[in-house]
Write a protein that holds these residues in place. Sequence first.
Motif, PDB file in Angstrom:
ATOM      1  N   LYS A  43      43.945  -3.300 -39.242  1.00  0.00           N
ATOM      2  CA  LYS A  43      43.782  -2.453 -40.430  1.00  0.00           C
ATOM      3  C   LYS A  43      45.144  -1.919 -40.848  1.00  0.00           C
ATOM      4  O   LYS A  43      46.078  -1.810 -40.035  1.00  0.00           O
ATOM      5  CB  LYS A  43      42.817  -1.303 -40.155  1.00  0.00           C
ATOM      6  N   VAL A  44      45.240  -1.560 -42.135  1.00  0.00           N
ATOM      7  CA  VAL A  44      46.455  -0.983 -42.704  1.00  0.00           C
ATOM      8  C   VAL A  44      46.256   0.529 -42.751  1.00  0.00           C
ATOM      9  O   VAL A  44      45.244   1.014 -43.291  1.00  0.00           O
ATOM     10  CB  VAL A  44      46.730  -1.541 -44.107  1.00  0.00           C
ATOM     11  N   VAL A  45      47.203   1.289 -42.198  1.00  0.00           N
ATOM     12  CA  VAL A  45      47.051   2.740 -42.077  1.00  0.00           C
ATOM     13  C   VAL A  45      48.213   3.445 -42.760  1.00  0.00           C
ATOM     14  O   VAL A  45      49.306   2.884 -42.931  1.00  0.00           O
ATOM     15  CB  VAL A  45      46.971   3.166 -40.594  1.00  0.00           C
ATOM     16  N   SER A  49      47.100   6.850 -39.441  1.00  0.00           N
ATOM     17  CA  SER A  49      45.659   6.816 -39.688  1.00  0.00           C
ATOM     18  C   SER A  49      45.103   8.048 -40.407  1.00  0.00           C
ATOM     19  O   SER A  49      43.947   8.416 -40.196  1.00  0.00           O
ATOM     20  CB  SER A  49      44.886   6.604 -38.366  1.00  0.00           C
ATOM     21  N   PHE A  52      43.155   4.707 -44.203  1.00  0.00           N
ATOM     22  CA  PHE A  52      43.319   3.306 -43.816  1.00  0.00           C
ATOM     23  C   PHE A  52      42.478   2.412 -44.705  1.00  0.00           C
ATOM     24  O   PHE A  52      41.562   2.867 -45.410  1.00  0.00           O
ATOM     25  CB  PHE A  52      42.930   3.094 -42.344  1.00  0.00           C
ATOM     26  N   SER A  54      40.774  -1.784 -44.642  1.00  0.00           N
ATOM     27  CA  SER A  54      40.539  -3.018 -43.893  1.00  0.00           C
ATOM     28  C   SER A  54      41.169  -4.207 -44.610  1.00  0.00           C
ATOM     29  O   SER A  54      41.337  -4.196 -45.831  1.00  0.00           O
ATOM     30  CB  SER A  54      39.041  -3.247 -43.709  1.00  0.00           C
ATOM     31  N   ILE A  63      43.537   0.858 -49.961  1.00  0.00           N
ATOM     32  CA  ILE A  63      43.393   2.172 -49.335  1.00  0.00           C
ATOM     33  C   ILE A  63      43.012   3.154 -50.444  1.00  0.00           C
ATOM     34  O   ILE A  63      43.831   3.470 -51.308  1.00  0.00           O
ATOM     35  CB  ILE A  63      44.689   2.616 -48.641  1.00  0.00           C
ATOM     36  N   VAL A  73      53.449   3.107 -44.452  1.00  0.00           N
ATOM     37  CA  VAL A  73      52.377   2.118 -44.361  1.00  0.00           C
ATOM     38  C   VAL A  73      52.684   1.186 -43.197  1.00  0.00           C
ATOM     39  O   VAL A  73      53.785   0.625 -43.094  1.00  0.00           O
ATOM     40  CB  VAL A  73      52.245   1.319 -45.671  1.00  0.00           C
TER      41      VAL A  73
END
Length: 232
Positions: A43-45, A49, A52, A54, A63, A73
Amino acid sequence: MTRLLTVALLLASSFLSTSAGELSGFVQWNEHCEDISQLGHAKVVLDNSIAFGSIARDGRFVIPEVDAGTYLVSVVSHDHVFDQIRVDVPPEPELPPEVRPYAVGTPLNPRSPVKLPYPIKLVPRHKKNYFVPHQSFNVMQMFQNPMMLIMVFGGLMMLAMPYITNLDPELVQEAQQNQAKFAKALQGGDLKSGLTALAGGDDGRPAITTGTSSQANSANAGAKSRAKKRRG
Protein backbone atom coordinates in the motif's frame (compact mmCIF):
# COMPACT_ATOMS: atom_id res chain seq x y z
CA MET A 1 -32.35 32.26 4.36
CA THR A 2 -28.91 33.80 4.64
CA ARG A 3 -27.85 31.12 7.09
CA LEU A 4 -29.01 28.40 4.74
CA LEU A 5 -26.99 29.88 1.90
CA THR A 6 -23.91 30.13 4.12
CA VAL A 7 -24.18 26.49 5.18
CA ALA A 8 -24.68 25.42 1.57
CA LEU A 9 -21.58 27.34 0.47
CA LEU A 10 -19.51 25.81 3.26
CA LEU A 11 -20.63 22.31 2.32
CA ALA A 12 -19.89 22.95 -1.35
CA SER A 13 -16.43 24.31 -0.61
CA SER A 14 -15.72 21.38 1.69
CA PHE A 15 -16.77 18.94 -1.03
CA LEU A 16 -14.60 20.64 -3.63
CA SER A 17 -11.67 20.76 -1.25
CA THR A 18 -12.02 17.04 -0.51
CA SER A 19 -12.16 16.16 -4.19
CA ALA A 20 -9.14 18.32 -5.01
CA GLY A 21 -7.23 16.88 -2.02
CA GLU A 22 -7.09 13.39 -3.45
CA LEU A 23 -3.62 12.16 -4.34
CA SER A 24 -3.27 9.80 -7.27
CA GLY A 25 -0.36 8.05 -8.90
CA PHE A 26 0.92 4.74 -10.18
CA VAL A 27 3.69 2.18 -9.71
CA GLN A 28 6.09 1.96 -12.64
CA TRP A 29 6.78 -1.74 -13.22
CA ASN A 30 10.37 -2.64 -14.12
CA GLU A 31 12.82 -5.56 -13.93
CA HIS A 32 12.79 -5.50 -10.11
CA CYS A 33 8.99 -5.81 -9.92
CA GLU A 34 7.19 -6.72 -13.14
CA ASP A 35 3.56 -6.81 -11.98
CA ILE A 36 1.20 -6.86 -9.03
CA SER A 37 1.76 -10.59 -8.47
CA GLN A 38 5.45 -9.98 -7.73
CA LEU A 39 4.69 -6.92 -5.62
CA GLY A 40 2.30 -8.81 -3.40
CA HIS A 41 0.30 -7.10 -0.69
CA ALA A 42 1.44 -3.45 -0.54
CA LYS A 43 0.00 0.00 0.00
CA VAL A 44 0.98 3.64 -0.52
CA VAL A 45 1.06 5.63 2.74
CA LEU A 46 1.45 9.25 3.82
CA ASP A 47 3.69 10.09 6.79
CA ASN A 48 3.75 6.66 8.41
CA SER A 49 0.16 5.69 7.59
CA ILE A 50 -1.85 8.78 8.55
CA ALA A 51 -3.55 8.06 5.22
CA PHE A 52 -3.08 5.31 2.67
CA GLY A 53 -4.30 3.93 -0.61
CA SER A 54 -4.29 0.42 -2.05
CA ILE A 55 -2.48 -0.45 -5.27
CA ALA A 56 -4.65 -1.79 -8.08
CA ARG A 57 -3.65 -4.52 -10.53
CA ASP A 58 -2.58 -1.95 -13.13
CA GLY A 59 -0.36 -0.22 -10.53
CA ARG A 60 -2.58 2.82 -9.96
CA PHE A 61 -3.51 4.12 -6.50
CA VAL A 62 -5.63 6.90 -4.99
CA ILE A 63 -5.34 8.38 -1.49
CA PRO A 64 -8.58 10.21 -0.66
CA GLU A 65 -9.32 13.08 1.72
CA VAL A 66 -5.84 14.60 1.91
CA ASP A 67 -5.75 18.01 3.58
CA ALA A 68 -3.43 20.81 2.50
CA GLY A 69 0.13 20.37 3.77
CA THR A 70 3.44 18.63 3.19
CA TYR A 71 3.65 14.83 3.18
CA LEU A 72 6.10 12.03 2.52
CA VAL A 73 4.75 9.36 0.20
CA SER A 74 6.20 5.86 0.55
CA VAL A 75 5.28 2.28 -0.26
CA VAL A 76 4.92 -0.38 2.43
CA SER A 77 6.02 -3.60 0.77
CA HIS A 78 7.37 -6.84 2.16
CA ASP A 79 9.68 -7.70 -0.73
CA HIS A 80 10.54 -4.44 -2.52
CA VAL A 81 12.14 -1.08 -1.77
CA PHE A 82 10.80 2.19 -3.20
CA ASP A 83 12.03 5.78 -3.05
CA GLN A 84 10.19 8.25 -0.85
CA ILE A 85 8.53 11.27 -2.51
CA ARG A 86 7.71 14.66 -1.00
CA VAL A 87 4.28 16.02 -1.91
CA ASP A 88 3.05 19.56 -1.13
CA VAL A 89 -0.73 19.81 -1.30
CA PRO A 90 -1.76 23.48 -1.80
CA PRO A 91 -4.82 24.95 -0.04
CA GLU A 92 -6.25 26.04 -3.40
CA PRO A 93 -8.22 23.10 -4.82
CA GLU A 94 -7.65 24.19 -8.42
CA LEU A 95 -3.86 23.86 -8.09
CA PRO A 96 -2.20 20.43 -8.53
CA PRO A 97 0.07 19.02 -5.79
CA GLU A 98 3.80 19.65 -6.13
CA VAL A 99 5.90 16.48 -6.26
CA ARG A 100 9.60 16.56 -5.36
CA PRO A 101 12.28 13.92 -4.70
CA TYR A 102 13.33 13.21 -1.12
CA ALA A 103 16.47 11.54 0.23
CA VAL A 104 15.87 9.39 3.29
CA GLY A 105 17.55 10.77 6.40
CA THR A 106 17.80 14.36 5.17
CA PRO A 107 15.80 17.33 6.56
CA LEU A 108 12.40 17.90 5.03
CA ASN A 109 13.17 21.59 4.58
CA PRO A 110 14.49 23.25 2.55
CA ARG A 111 12.73 21.41 -0.23
CA SER A 112 14.43 20.26 -3.39
CA PRO A 113 14.29 22.65 -6.36
CA VAL A 114 13.64 19.67 -8.68
CA LYS A 115 9.99 19.08 -9.50
CA LEU A 116 8.57 15.75 -10.61
CA PRO A 117 5.46 15.28 -12.75
CA TYR A 118 2.06 14.65 -11.24
CA PRO A 119 0.42 12.05 -10.94
CA ILE A 120 2.99 10.53 -8.61
CA LYS A 121 5.24 7.86 -10.13
CA LEU A 122 6.75 5.30 -7.73
CA VAL A 123 9.55 3.10 -9.06
CA PRO A 124 10.80 -0.13 -7.40
CA ARG A 125 14.54 0.25 -6.78
CA HIS A 126 15.52 -3.26 -5.70
CA LYS A 127 14.22 -6.38 -4.07
CA LYS A 128 14.83 -7.08 -0.40
CA ASN A 129 17.11 -9.99 0.39
CA TYR A 130 16.33 -11.82 3.62
CA PHE A 131 18.74 -14.71 2.98
CA VAL A 132 21.89 -14.74 5.14
CA PRO A 133 24.53 -17.23 3.88
CA HIS A 134 25.87 -19.67 6.43
CA GLN A 135 29.50 -19.06 7.36
CA SER A 136 31.70 -22.04 6.55
CA PHE A 137 34.47 -23.27 8.83
CA ASN A 138 37.76 -21.45 8.18
CA VAL A 139 40.94 -22.82 9.78
CA MET A 140 43.01 -19.72 9.01
CA GLN A 141 40.42 -17.47 10.59
CA MET A 142 40.43 -19.65 13.69
CA PHE A 143 44.18 -19.26 14.10
CA GLN A 144 43.88 -15.47 13.84
CA ASN A 145 42.30 -15.50 17.28
CA PRO A 146 44.92 -14.47 19.94
CA MET A 147 43.47 -16.93 22.49
CA MET A 148 43.89 -19.79 20.03
CA LEU A 149 47.49 -18.79 19.32
CA ILE A 150 48.30 -18.74 23.04
CA MET A 151 46.76 -22.18 23.56
CA VAL A 152 48.62 -23.63 20.57
CA PHE A 153 51.92 -22.16 21.78
CA GLY A 154 51.40 -23.56 25.27
CA GLY A 155 50.53 -26.99 23.88
CA LEU A 156 53.62 -27.05 21.67
CA MET A 157 55.81 -26.12 24.62
CA MET A 158 54.31 -28.92 26.71
CA LEU A 159 54.91 -31.45 23.92
CA ALA A 160 58.45 -30.30 23.12
CA MET A 161 59.76 -30.03 26.68
CA PRO A 162 60.31 -33.81 27.31
CA TYR A 163 62.47 -34.03 24.16
CA ILE A 164 64.85 -31.28 25.26
CA THR A 165 67.63 -33.24 26.98
CA ASN A 166 70.44 -30.65 27.08
CA LEU A 167 68.77 -28.51 29.73
CA ASP A 168 69.33 -28.49 33.44
CA PRO A 169 66.93 -30.94 35.13
CA GLU A 170 65.91 -28.23 37.58
CA LEU A 171 65.01 -25.89 34.68
CA VAL A 172 63.04 -28.67 33.01
CA GLN A 173 61.16 -29.34 36.22
CA GLU A 174 60.47 -25.63 36.71
CA ALA A 175 59.22 -25.30 33.12
CA GLN A 176 56.91 -28.26 33.59
CA GLN A 177 55.52 -26.69 36.76
CA ASN A 178 54.95 -23.40 34.93
CA GLN A 179 53.15 -25.22 32.12
CA ALA A 180 50.92 -26.98 34.64
CA LYS A 181 50.09 -23.62 36.22
CA PHE A 182 49.38 -22.17 32.78
CA ALA A 183 46.93 -24.96 31.95
CA LYS A 184 45.24 -24.59 35.34
CA ALA A 185 44.93 -20.82 34.89
CA LEU A 186 43.37 -21.27 31.41
CA GLN A 187 40.80 -23.66 32.84
CA GLY A 188 39.95 -21.08 35.51
CA GLY A 189 39.71 -18.25 32.98
CA ASP A 190 42.65 -16.28 34.46
CA LEU A 191 44.72 -15.56 31.35
CA LYS A 192 47.03 -13.04 33.03
CA SER A 193 48.18 -15.50 35.70
CA GLY A 194 48.61 -18.20 33.07
CA LEU A 195 50.88 -16.00 30.95
CA THR A 196 52.88 -15.03 34.02
CA ALA A 197 53.36 -18.69 34.94
CA LEU A 198 54.30 -19.63 31.37
CA ALA A 199 56.92 -16.86 31.28
CA GLY A 200 58.43 -18.16 34.53
CA GLY A 201 57.31 -15.20 36.62
CA ASP A 202 57.04 -15.06 40.40
CA ASP A 203 54.06 -17.07 41.67
CA GLY A 204 54.03 -15.53 45.13
CA ARG A 205 56.34 -18.02 46.92
CA PRO A 206 59.53 -16.72 48.55
CA ALA A 207 62.69 -17.49 46.66
CA ILE A 208 65.10 -19.75 48.59
CA THR A 209 67.72 -20.29 45.93
CA THR A 210 69.84 -17.29 46.96
CA GLY A 211 69.93 -18.31 50.59
CA THR A 212 70.91 -21.87 49.79
CA SER A 213 73.68 -20.69 47.48
CA SER A 214 75.04 -18.35 50.15
CA GLN A 215 75.11 -21.11 52.76
CA ALA A 216 76.86 -23.43 50.32
CA ASN A 217 79.48 -20.78 49.50
CA SER A 218 80.11 -20.13 53.22
CA ALA A 219 80.57 -23.85 53.90
CA ASN A 220 83.03 -24.18 51.02
CA ALA A 221 85.02 -21.19 52.24
CA GLY A 222 85.23 -22.62 55.79
CA ALA A 223 86.42 -25.97 54.54
CA LYS A 224 89.17 -24.37 52.46
CA SER A 225 90.35 -22.30 55.46
CA ARG A 226 90.61 -25.34 57.71
CA ALA A 227 92.54 -27.24 55.06
CA LYS A 228 95.12 -24.43 54.78
CA LYS A 229 95.68 -24.40 58.58
CA ARG A 230 96.33 -28.14 58.65
CA ARG A 231 98.93 -27.86 55.87
CA GLY A 232 100.62 -25.04 57.70
